[in-house]
Design an enzyme around this catalytic site. Structure first.
Site, short mmCIF file in Angstrom:
data_model
loop_
_atom_site.label_atom_id
_atom_site.label_comp_id
_atom_site.label_asym_id
_atom_site.label_seq_id
_atom_site.Cartn_x
_atom_site.Cartn_y
_atom_site.Cartn_z
N GLU A 1 47.46 32.66 30.62
CA GLU A 1 46.13 32.05 30.56
C GLU A 1 45.09 32.84 29.76
O GLU A 1 44.23 32.24 29.11
CB GLU A 1 45.59 31.82 31.98
CG GLU A 1 46.36 30.78 32.76
CD GLU A 1 46.01 30.85 34.24
OE1 GLU A 1 46.48 31.78 34.91
OE2 GLU A 1 45.26 29.99 34.71
N ARG B 1 37.68 30.80 41.34
CA ARG B 1 38.00 31.65 40.18
C ARG B 1 36.83 31.67 39.18
O ARG B 1 36.62 32.66 38.49
CB ARG B 1 39.31 31.22 39.52
CG ARG B 1 39.86 32.30 38.58
CD ARG B 1 41.20 31.93 37.97
NE ARG B 1 42.35 32.38 38.73
CZ ARG B 1 42.91 33.60 38.65
NH1 ARG B 1 42.41 34.50 37.83
NH2 ARG B 1 43.95 33.90 39.38
#
Ligand code: MTE
Ligand code: HPA
Ligand code: MOS
Length: 760
Positions: A706, A304
């Site tokens: 997030e 990521r």
């Protein structure tokens, strides 16, 4: 519509793991942990512990009936150490006693015979020694090497970001009960009930059907319980399996801080190339991720980082490489943003470096390079519904960016010992588990014969409000009051094979499954209504619990309809499966369509630095955020506020420190500082951008968990801006967190020299 839980929370009525009434005969577990960060484990002396009052058993790796392995991505992590120890705090033995105090007292009587081995805590050192968790990965678009040759300006540098302690209010723990078929049932404080179930089954040598995991709610997870709830669940289950007694294992705060992994620290190199118009033409980054002693989720976190290496910018030539480096620290793990923040910090550092060297505002470079509709990421997905420029321009206009800049400059002219700083932080975050198969879940919906509704999904409530959102989705879809709906505990026997509640995707995945199940039930009930009450099916609906035929109230309502359907033997239960459409990704070439959509936003951060002391305040955080069509603005605003302040903490105050021997120095709240009310910005404005949302988002309300954390990165660069106002041209290293100590050393670079001399 409020969050459903807080009233119960403030009255102390919410049940957490430690609130569950204790069963008679329960044994309490304590974990003996490795006192050294690396070594050969020859054996343990447990004689004194076994003889201690109340002690029933001391279990080691030899007592594990199945396989001593809990690695999720890579099988490199034993539940209990065997042969070697790889980090301080690694579980070595489990003490079972009649009281918690007795278990802890006995633990102190155990000694381990360990021959020390060399300790690595630095990721670059690990990489140099070939200590990698998985082979490195490279995401590549265009040809950065060739493109640099065409650039008017090229800058290089190093950026370092630190770890972060999750500090969920509820520490890790589990309570396991033996079941009559030789299996176990447990209550676990986990984001991933299926992960706990799967690994417990492996450890005990059972089928997954013999292990039931139940979760009511968590007192916070923040990623720390995505994979790292597993050891405590498996250990409690091991105790219950071996003794056939209930076993409770709850870590105290200090043990939790010592033994569990944190956000990954990164050390990175960057190189950025711009043309004469400040367009970023080429970018290269090399990331050294400090993974700790076992893989845990590190390969996925590292991936990521690569997905988000260019943040909210379009860059035509990108080469981003990441190394997951094995060190002798507790395995680091998921933490809000999941590697994304670490990648974004580096590109923002590269832009800041270019701006400082060129003498232009960083905002000029940032704005000019924002993503536009149809732009391509290095992984080949194109933006679709891109709101990067809209977010920036709305924030700049609404909050008067030019006026703020002028205010800061005027203040700095007028003040010698106080300086203000300003930074703009755009964000772009991809929504979906990057491992495509994880983007699936199920919802099991029961309508009871009295018209009340019980819903089970794979979603775990950890404070983020997902239960409220799921109840809202069901109430809307069925056309009934939310008061009729109960969200059940998350349980592996009701909803199986779930992904953890993570990746900000919990409400999307489980909300969509709930919507599907409720839509199927609604259709079935309306078909029944059409026959039972001889109404035309077309145009039938349920609104506010009333059945309407072509908009006109029919002679039945929700309760009557449900009752009638039950007596006519119509199925009132539905189980729906949802899998995000259109996703694919090839991890060999690192190309595909990994994300359901992206979330955008922009934050303006202003700070004031006390230039005598190095202390500072974050004065204001002003955000324009892309929620899509939010259907719960209270919860969504709360996520933005909490996430942003958590990000500010990571970038400013929170400093995870280990000694060279791998001992956690920041091992309590005396030495680890998290943002409190005073550290939070005095002004925290959140503007809901007018955007249509995305069809892959539940009710077009975009994921919100997030993305806001990354607004906190702005605080780092605002502080840097203030320090440079005091010391124009100072060469500050890009090292986060920007603690008051680092600010002070930035304000007085001669201190750096002095402290180096003293250290030598
Ligand atoms: N909010 C609260 N109050 N507590 C948490 O533990 N975890 C965060 C975020 N917000 C968390 C939270 C993390 S890391 C994620 S991935 C998402 O919530 C998970 O929930 P969601 O998928 O429903 O957004
Ligand atoms: N995000 C969060 N958690 C995860 C992911 C992800 O992409 N993949 C596996 N666990
Ligand atoms: Mo969140 S780090 O995906 O649990």
């Amino acid at each position: 519509m409020n969050h459903l839980d807080p009233q119960r929370h403030v009255r102390g009525e919410s049940q957490y793991l430690d609130d569950v009434p204790v069963q008679q005969g329960t044994l309490y577990a304590a974990v003996f942990e490795s006192p050294l960060a690396h070594g050969v484990l020859h054996g343990l002396d447990v004689t004194a512990a076994l003889a201690a009052p109340g002690v029933v058993r001391v279990l080691t790796a030899a007592d594990i009936p199945g396989t001593n392995q809990i690695g999720g991505i890579v099988p490199d992590e034993p539940l209990l150490a065997e042969g070697h120890v790889h980090f301080r705090g690694q579980p070595v033995a489990l003490i079972l006693a009649r009281s918690e105090a007795q278990a802890l007292a006995a633990r102190a009587l155990i000694t381990a015979d360990i021959t020390p081995l060399p300790i690595i805590t630095d990721p670059r050192q690990a990489a140099a020694l070939g200590e990698l968790i998985v082979p490195p990965r490279t995401f590549k678009l265009g040809d950065s090497a060739a493109a640099f040759a065409t650039c008017a300006h090229v800058f290089e540098g190093v950026a370092e970001s630190g770890g972060q302690e999750h500090l969920y209010i509820e520490t890790q723990g589990a309570y396991a009960f033996p079941t009559e078929m030789g299996g176990v049932r447990m209550i676990s404080s986990t984001q991933g009930p299926t992960a706990v179930q799967r690994h417990t089954a492996v450890v005990l040598g059972l089928g997954m059907h013999q292990v039931e995991v139940d979760v009511t709610r968590l007192g916070g997870g923040f990623g720390g319980k995505e994979d790292q709830a597993t050891p405590w669940g498996a250990l409690a289950a091991l105790g219950a399996f071996v003794t056939r007694k209930p076993v409770k294992l709850v870590l105290d705060r200090h043990a939790d801080m010592r033994m569990t992994g944190k956000r990954h620290p990164y050390s990175s190199d960057f190189k950025i190339g711009l043309d004469a118009d400040l367009k970023i033409v080429a970018y290269e980054a090399t990331f050294y991720q400090n993974a700790g002693a076992a893989a845990d989720l590190s390969p996925a976190v590292m991936e990521r980082t690569l997905f988000h290496a260019t943040n909210a910018y379009f860059i035509p030539n990108v080469t981003a490489t990441a190394f997951s480096c094995r060190t002798n620290l507790p395995p680091n793990t998921a933490f809000r943003g999941f590697g994304g923040p670490q990648g974004m910090f580096v590109i923002e550092a590269a832009i800041a470096k270019a701006a400082e060297e060129l003498g232009v505002p960083a905002a000029d470079i940032q704005r000019r390079n924002l993503l536009r509709e149809g732009d391509q990421f290095s992984y080949r997905q194109r933006t679709e519904g891109c709101h990067a420029e809209q977010a920036w321009d709305t924030a700049a206009t609404l909050y008067d960016l030019a006026g703020l800049r002028a205010e800061v400059d005027a203040f700095n002219k007028a003040n010698k010992l106080k300086k203000k700083g300003l930074a703009v932080m755009p964000i772009c975050f991809g929504i979906s588990f990057t491992k495509t198969p994880m983007n699936q879940t199920r919802a099991l919906v029961h309508i009871y014969s009295d018209g009340s509704v019980g819903i089970s999904t794979g979603a775990v409530e950890m404070g983020q409000g997902v239960n409220t959102k799921i109840a809202q989705v069901a109430a809307r879809t069925l056309g009934i009051s939310i008061n009729r709906i109960k969200i059940e505990t998350t349980n592996t026997t009701r909803v199986a094979n779930t992904s953890p509640s993570a990746a900000s995707a919990t409400a999307d995945l489980n909300g969509k499954a709930t919507e599907m199940a409720c839509a199927a039930l609604r259709e079935r009930l309306l078909r029944h209504a059409s026959t039972a009450y001889t109404l035309n099916y077309e145009g039938l609906e349920i609104r506010d619990e009333q059945v309407l035929a072509a908009g006109i109230p029919a002679d039945t309502n929700w309760e009557k309809l449900v009752s009638s359907a039950f007596w006519q033997r119509v199925a009132l239960t539905e189980n729906a499966h949802y899998a995000t459409p259109g996703l694919h990704f090839d991890p060999v070439v690192n190309q595909g369509q990994p994300f359901a959509y992206h979330v955008y936003g922009t934050a303006l951060t202003t700070v004031t630095v006390d230039c005598l002391r190095g202390t500072y305040t974050v004065d204001a955080l002003r955000i324009a955020h892309d929620f899509g069509q939010s259907f719960n603005e209270v919860i969504d605003r709360g996520q933005i506020e909490g996430g942003a302040v958590q990000g500010i903490g990571w970038m400013t105050l929170e400093e995870v420190a280990y000694s060279a021997e791998g001992r956690l120095l920041s091992n309590s709240l005396n030495s680890y500082k998290i943002p409190d009310l005073y550290a939070a910005p005095a002004v925290l404005d959140v503007h809901f951008l007018d955007t249509p949302g995305h069809p892959n988002a539940v009710l077009r309300s975009k994921a919100v968990g997030e993305p806001p954390l990354m607004y906190g990165i702005g605080a780092y660069f605002a502080l840097r801006d203030a320090v440079r106002a005091f010391r124009p041209g100072t060469a500050l290293p890009f090292v986060a967190p920007m603690t008051p100590e680092r600010v002070l050393l930035g304000l007085y670079p001669e201190f750096v020299m002095a402290s180096k001399i003293l250290a030598d």
